[in-house]
Design a protein around this motif. Sequence first.
Motif, PDB file in Angstrom:
ATOM      1  N   PHE A  82      13.986   8.834  -4.593  1.00 60.75           N
ATOM      2  CA  PHE A  82      12.858   9.747  -4.439  1.00 60.75           C
ATOM      3  C   PHE A  82      11.740   9.098  -3.612  1.00 60.75           C
ATOM      4  N   ILE A  83      11.374   7.868  -3.981  1.00 57.69           N
ATOM      5  CA  ILE A  83      10.285   7.177  -3.246  1.00 57.69           C
ATOM      6  C   ILE A  83      10.680   7.045  -1.778  1.00 57.69           C
ATOM      7  N   HIS A  84      11.939   6.669  -1.555  1.00 56.21           N
ATOM      8  CA  HIS A  84      12.392   6.441  -0.180  1.00 56.21           C
ATOM      9  C   HIS A  84      12.315   7.717   0.653  1.00 56.21           C
ATOM     10  N   LYS A  85      12.784   8.806   0.090  1.00 55.58           N
ATOM     11  CA  LYS A  85      12.774  10.080   0.832  1.00 55.58           C
ATOM     12  C   LYS A  85      11.345  10.568   1.069  1.00 55.58           C
ATOM     13  N   ASP A  86      10.471  10.302   0.104  1.00 55.73           N
ATOM     14  CA  ASP A  86       9.107  10.816   0.195  1.00 55.73           C
ATOM     15  C   ASP A  86       8.210   9.935   1.083  1.00 55.73           C
ATOM     16  N   ALA A  87       8.563   8.653   1.188  1.00 60.15           N
ATOM     17  CA  ALA A  87       7.725   7.721   1.959  1.00 60.15           C
ATOM     18  C   ALA A  87       7.947   7.908   3.460  1.00 60.15           C
ATOM     19  N   ALA A  88       6.966   7.459   4.246  1.00 59.88           N
ATOM     20  CA  ALA A  88       7.143   7.407   5.697  1.00 59.88           C
ATOM     21  C   ALA A  88       7.943   6.142   5.990  1.00 59.88           C
ATOM     22  N   VAL A  89       9.165   6.314   6.509  1.00 64.13           N
ATOM     23  CA  VAL A  89      10.029   5.161   6.766  1.00 64.13           C
ATOM     24  C   VAL A  89      10.066   4.893   8.274  1.00 64.13           C
TER      25      VAL A  89
ATOM     26  N   SER B  91       3.094   1.940  -4.429  1.00 61.24           N
ATOM     27  CA  SER B  91       2.147   1.902  -3.305  1.00 61.24           C
ATOM     28  C   SER B  91       2.514   0.787  -2.313  1.00 61.24           C
ATOM     29  N   ASP B  92       2.900  -0.388  -2.816  1.00 61.74           N
ATOM     30  CA  ASP B  92       3.307  -1.472  -1.909  1.00 61.74           C
ATOM     31  C   ASP B  92       4.608  -1.122  -1.176  1.00 61.74           C
ATOM     32  N   ILE B  93       5.527  -0.465  -1.883  1.00 61.00           N
ATOM     33  CA  ILE B  93       6.804  -0.086  -1.250  1.00 61.00           C
ATOM     34  C   ILE B  93       6.528   0.866  -0.083  1.00 61.00           C
ATOM     35  N   ARG B  94       5.616   1.818  -0.315  1.00 62.77           N
ATOM     36  CA  ARG B  94       5.279   2.775   0.758  1.00 62.77           C
ATOM     37  C   ARG B  94       4.661   2.067   1.968  1.00 62.77           C
ATOM     38  N   LYS B  95       3.863   1.043   1.710  1.00 56.03           N
ATOM     39  CA  LYS B  95       3.277   0.276   2.822  1.00 56.03           C
ATOM     40  C   LYS B  95       4.381  -0.422   3.618  1.00 56.03           C
ATOM     41  N   ILE B  96       5.285  -1.072   2.891  1.00 59.46           N
ATOM     42  CA  ILE B  96       6.348  -1.849   3.550  1.00 59.46           C
ATOM     43  C   ILE B  96       7.262  -0.931   4.356  1.00 59.46           C
ATOM     44  N   LEU B  97       7.603   0.208   3.781  1.00 56.21           N
ATOM     45  CA  LEU B  97       8.549   1.109   4.457  1.00 56.21           C
ATOM     46  C   LEU B  97       7.976   1.710   5.742  1.00 56.21           C
ATOM     47  N   GLY B  98       6.671   1.901   5.811  1.00 59.92           N
ATOM     48  CA  GLY B  98       6.142   2.534   7.027  1.00 59.92           C
ATOM     49  C   GLY B  98       4.631   2.607   7.097  1.00 59.92           C
ATOM     50  N   GLY B  99       3.980   2.546   5.941  1.00 55.82           N
ATOM     51  CA  GLY B  99       2.519   2.665   5.910  1.00 55.82           C
ATOM     52  C   GLY B  99       1.834   1.577   6.737  1.00 55.82           C
ATOM     53  N   ASN B 100       2.374   0.366   6.677  1.00 56.26           N
ATOM     54  CA  ASN B 100       1.766  -0.732   7.432  1.00 56.26           C
ATOM     55  C   ASN B 100       1.855  -0.481   8.933  1.00 56.26           C
ATOM     56  N   PHE B 101       2.981   0.060   9.378  1.00 55.37           N
ATOM     57  CA  PHE B 101       3.125   0.326  10.815  1.00 55.37           C
ATOM     58  C   PHE B 101       2.123   1.394  11.249  1.00 55.37           C
TER      59      PHE B 101
END
Length: 400
Positions: free
Chosen positions: A23-30, A377-387
Amino acid sequence: MDVIRVLAVSKEKCLDPRFRAEFIHKDAAVVDLHNDTIGRFIEGEDLRQDLPKGHIDIPKLKRGGVDLAVFACFSGPPADELEKGRAANKIFGQIEALRRLVEQNPGDLEIVRGAADFSRLRNSGKAGVLIGIESGYAIENDLDVLRAFSRAGVRLMTLTHWTHSDWADASGDATAERCGLTGFGEQVVREMNKLGMIIDVSHAHDETFWDVLRVSSAPVVASHSCCRAICDHHRNLTDDMLRALAKNEGLIGINFSSGFLSAEYQKKEQEFWGEIAGKLGLPADYDAAMKADPEATKKADAEFEARLPSFRKSLPLVDVRAVVDHIDHVVKVTGDADHVGLGSDFDGISDPPAGLEDAGRLAAVTAELLRRGYTESDIRKILGGNFLRVFQAVEKAAKS
Ligand SMILES: [Zn+2]
């Protein structure tokens, strides 16, 4: 989507961890900061199909929940003056091919020219395509060519590839003969800042890295590198470099090549390559072989690729945990999860980790991060939020 999200968050403690990761993966910006897939499209592969070979095609991007991928248009170290003068042309041809790929798949892909495009595309079902250049040979030592690339939609450029250009030393160079960036190299960095183009220091020599960080007025990325403290390779970044990148508000995208992830794997793989090279009369060191005889080196490469699948059975297992070990290391060294992301190098590497064989399996990274106790929140940053943060900062710096 919002209703589902509220339900999922309120029930998250009841959810099976596997579903929660999904769920987190699909919902996050990757975001994947580097791939070499356009070459396969140019060679005629139909990327609309879920192909048995290759790391990226449209079905795999969808399955892996990829929201943005940097497609690198590639121009390697030129063999001679003639090739040097054709580098820009080669890149413009690849940009055209990339546009064709997007135009043929309007429901699945869209070119991203700015951070706002990326935000708008989220939840549209399309993957954003960010046009990158690997590497700076492409500009043919001419800032007008760099500006023309910017107008053509290029938003990221890796400054060097395996060996130096006229204005920047590369990590594959034994010595930094230009002491990093030349004066013109510094102008390139400043011009990229002005154009709002993301500067990529993967492949750069350590001296070049430090020069770029001194000169750039915007955050920079190392789009597809790993940590040298875990795997001692010149393509990877030292802890000091990671700390400097964090101070610059930049980002490292972790490369999925087992040879950059695992020191033990790298050693055995090098020995195997050396054995093949030796039979062709080449030195065991790859860079030395490339310099001595590029044609014979390509032959050795072809044999290496062909024999690798069976040889891999004797190599140590490298799986998704190795990727997350490198993520962990960056987090530990820089003190937070704000300066690390994913830079698979898919379709440019031959040895992705087990369980991460293609872009369709990226959710395995999320599951492993979750298993290690990373917050959502950290996972979302790593997957794409940081970029996204870096992309916005680069644009902001260009306007100021
Ligand atoms: Zn590369």
